[in-house]
Design a protein around this motif. Structure first.
Motif, short mmCIF file in Angstrom:
data_model
loop_
_atom_site.label_atom_id
_atom_site.label_comp_id
_atom_site.label_asym_id
_atom_site.label_seq_id
_atom_site.Cartn_x
_atom_site.Cartn_y
_atom_site.Cartn_z
N ALA A 1 4.79 0.36 6.98
CA ALA A 1 5.52 1.53 7.58
C ALA A 1 5.64 2.51 6.78
CB ALA A 1 6.89 1.05 8.07
N PRO A 2 5.96 3.80 7.06
CA PRO A 2 6.17 5.25 6.40
C PRO A 2 7.64 4.56 5.62
CG PRO A 2 5.92 5.68 8.63
CD PRO A 2 5.93 4.37 8.74
N GLY A 3 7.49 5.42 4.41
CA GLY A 3 8.41 4.80 3.30
C GLY A 3 7.89 4.01 2.52
N LEU A 4 8.72 3.35 1.49
CA LEU A 4 8.55 2.34 0.43
C LEU A 4 7.94 1.17 1.00
CD1 LEU A 4 8.64 2.87 -2.69
CD2 LEU A 4 10.65 1.51 -2.53
N THR A 5 6.78 0.73 0.52
CA THR A 5 5.83 -0.41 0.98
C THR A 5 5.60 -1.39 -0.31
OG1 THR A 5 5.44 0.40 2.92
CG2 THR A 5 4.07 -1.68 2.14
N GLU A 6 5.94 -2.69 -0.48
CA GLU A 6 5.53 -3.38 -1.50
C GLU A 6 4.16 -4.13 -1.07
OE1 GLU A 6 6.85 -7.33 -4.15
OE2 GLU A 6 8.50 -5.76 -3.54
N VAL A 7 2.96 -4.08 -1.91
CA VAL A 7 1.78 -4.51 -1.63
C VAL A 7 1.93 -5.99 -2.11
CG1 VAL A 7 -0.53 -4.35 -1.91
CG2 VAL A 7 0.68 -2.39 -1.65
N PRO A 8 1.75 -6.93 -1.31
CA PRO A 8 1.87 -8.34 -1.56
C PRO A 8 0.39 -8.57 -2.58
CG PRO A 8 1.43 -8.37 0.58
CD PRO A 8 1.39 -7.07 0.36
N LEU A 9 0.49 -9.24 -3.74
CA LEU A 9 -0.49 -9.57 -4.43
C LEU A 9 -0.52 -10.79 -5.19
CD1 LEU A 9 -0.51 -6.36 -6.91
CD2 LEU A 9 -1.92 -6.78 -5.00
N ALA A 10 -1.81 -11.50 -5.19
CA ALA A 10 -1.73 -12.99 -5.51
C ALA A 10 -1.61 -12.83 -7.01
CB ALA A 10 -3.25 -13.56 -5.51
N ALA A 11 -1.06 -13.99 -7.87
CA ALA A 11 -0.65 -14.05 -9.37
C ALA A 11 -1.57 -15.33 -9.83
CB ALA A 11 0.53 -14.05 -9.28
N ALA A 12 -2.26 -14.79 -10.90
CA ALA A 12 -3.04 -16.10 -11.60
C ALA A 12 -1.93 -16.60 -12.72
CB ALA A 12 -4.12 -15.35 -12.43
N GLU A 13 -2.00 -17.96 -12.71
CA GLU A 13 -1.06 -18.64 -13.63
C GLU A 13 -1.76 -19.23 -14.60
OE1 GLU A 13 1.25 -21.45 -11.08
OE2 GLU A 13 2.34 -19.67 -10.13
N GLY A 14 -1.22 -19.40 -15.64
CA GLY A 14 -1.88 -20.21 -17.02
C GLY A 14 -2.83 -19.56 -17.55
N VAL A 15 -2.82 -17.93 -17.60
CA VAL A 15 -4.04 -17.19 -18.15
C VAL A 15 -3.41 -16.64 -19.50
CG1 VAL A 15 -5.08 -16.63 -15.93
CG2 VAL A 15 -3.13 -15.02 -16.89
N THR A 16 -4.19 -16.59 -20.51
CA THR A 16 -3.78 -15.58 -21.81
C THR A 16 -3.92 -14.33 -21.75
OG1 THR A 16 -5.98 -16.38 -22.68
CG2 THR A 16 -4.03 -18.07 -22.89
N ARG A 17 -4.87 -13.75 -20.81
CA ARG A 17 -5.04 -12.35 -20.72
C ARG A 17 -5.28 -11.99 -19.25
NH1 ARG A 17 -9.62 -9.08 -21.58
NH2 ARG A 17 -9.09 -6.98 -22.14
N ALA A 18 -4.72 -10.81 -18.87
CA ALA A 18 -5.02 -10.40 -17.51
C ALA A 18 -5.42 -9.00 -17.54
CB ALA A 18 -3.98 -11.00 -16.60
N ASP A 19 -6.14 -8.51 -16.71
CA ASP A 19 -6.38 -7.09 -16.49
C ASP A 19 -6.59 -7.03 -15.00
OD1 ASP A 19 -7.35 -4.34 -17.14
OD2 ASP A 19 -9.32 -4.95 -16.75
N GLN A 20 -5.85 -5.99 -14.54
CA GLN A 20 -5.89 -5.66 -12.88
C GLN A 20 -5.88 -4.39 -12.56
OE1 GLN A 20 -3.58 -8.54 -10.75
NE2 GLN A 20 -2.92 -7.00 -9.18
N ARG A 21 -6.77 -4.11 -11.62
CA ARG A 21 -6.63 -2.60 -10.98
C ARG A 21 -6.50 -2.80 -9.49
NH1 ARG A 21 -11.89 -2.93 -12.61
NH2 ARG A 21 -13.47 -2.07 -11.12
N VAL A 22 -5.81 -1.62 -8.74
CA VAL A 22 -5.70 -1.75 -7.29
C VAL A 22 -6.06 -0.21 -6.98
CG1 VAL A 22 -4.17 -1.64 -5.36
CG2 VAL A 22 -3.70 -3.42 -7.36
N ARG A 23 -7.20 -0.39 -6.11
CA ARG A 23 -7.74 0.72 -5.40
C ARG A 23 -7.00 0.87 -4.01
NH1 ARG A 23 -13.35 -0.92 -7.35
NH2 ARG A 23 -13.09 -2.54 -5.84
N VAL A 24 -6.82 2.15 -3.64
CA VAL A 24 -6.19 2.38 -2.53
C VAL A 24 -6.79 3.22 -1.56
CG1 VAL A 24 -4.03 2.79 -0.97
CG2 VAL A 24 -3.88 1.71 -3.41
N TRP A 25 -7.19 2.97 -0.25
CA TRP A 25 -7.86 3.99 0.47
C TRP A 25 -6.76 4.22 1.90
CZ3 TRP A 25 -10.58 0.69 -1.99
CH2 TRP A 25 -11.60 1.11 -2.84
N SER A 26 -6.66 5.27 2.48
CA SER A 26 -5.90 5.48 3.30
C SER A 26 -6.61 5.91 4.45
CB SER A 26 -4.52 6.35 3.07
OG SER A 26 -3.88 6.60 4.06
N GLU A 27 -6.26 5.59 5.91
CA GLU A 27 -6.98 5.92 7.11
C GLU A 27 -5.88 6.90 7.74
OE1 GLU A 27 -7.48 2.41 9.29
OE2 GLU A 27 -9.44 1.80 7.99
#
Length: 181
Positions: A108-134
């Motif tokens: 909805a217009p305004g503030l929206t939280e994007v739900p993300l999966a979370a890897a457990e038991g990792v020693t190093r994590a690298d993540q990026r999110v790319r967003v397109w808008s229609e």
């Protein structure tokens, strides 16, 4: 395989030494790429995770905590895992493993939280999110511990994303500010 740690004490001994034992956990690295397409009232997500094991040995089991979504709304498109409650559990081969999830969430217009999966038991994590808008709405980062990154070409997409972001710390929630459209 036994793992040894040696501590040598010089001439002056410390008054106490704290020691804690726990089972050996081989290093686990995960690289995550999230593609988010914001449409009217809905965001569609494809979350790809690539697991690698630098020591050449994988843990017996790993767990991926799924984002909050209606039951059955998260689809595993690539990889093999079993669902246990709100997580996926899998036994990866030592050569590495790839998982790809797809799901959607309400926007909805305004503030929206994007739900993300979370890897457990990792020693190093690298993540990026790319967003397109229609529909011409250009989202921006909301109040969160994420930073904008350079816009990049993405195979399979005819146009560039309007936003690319990386977390400052693993596991941080991503909040987008979506303008009225």
């Amino acid at each position: 395989t036994p793992h040894e740690v040696t501590y040598r004490i010089g001439r002056r001994q410390p008054p106490a030494v704290a020691v804690r034992w726990r089972p050996y956990q081989p290093p686990v690295e995960v690289a995550g790429t999230v593609s988010v397409v914001l449409g009217p009232g809905e965001g569609r997500v494809r979350h790809e995770l690539s697991y690698t094991f630098p020591a050449g040995e994988a843990p017996k089991k790993l767990r991926l905590r799924l984002p909050p979504a209606p039951a059955g709304a998260v689809t595993l498109r690539e990889g093999k895992a079993e669902r246990e409650g709100s997580s996926l559990v899998f036994s990866p081969p030592a050569t590495g493993m790839r998982l790809a999830l797809e799901y959607s969430f309400p926007t909805a217009p305004g503030l929206t939280e994007v739900p993300l999966a979370a890897a457990e038991g990792v020693t190093r994590a690298d993540q990026r999110v790319r967003v397109w808008s229609e529909g011409g709405r250009l989202p921006t980062l909301g109040p969160c511990k994420w930073v904008e990154a350079a816009i990049e070409e993405v195979p399979g997409f005819a146009r560039l994303p309007c936003l690319v972001a990386r977390p400052l710390e693993p596991g941080e929630a991503l909040r987008l500010r979506i303008p009225e459209g």
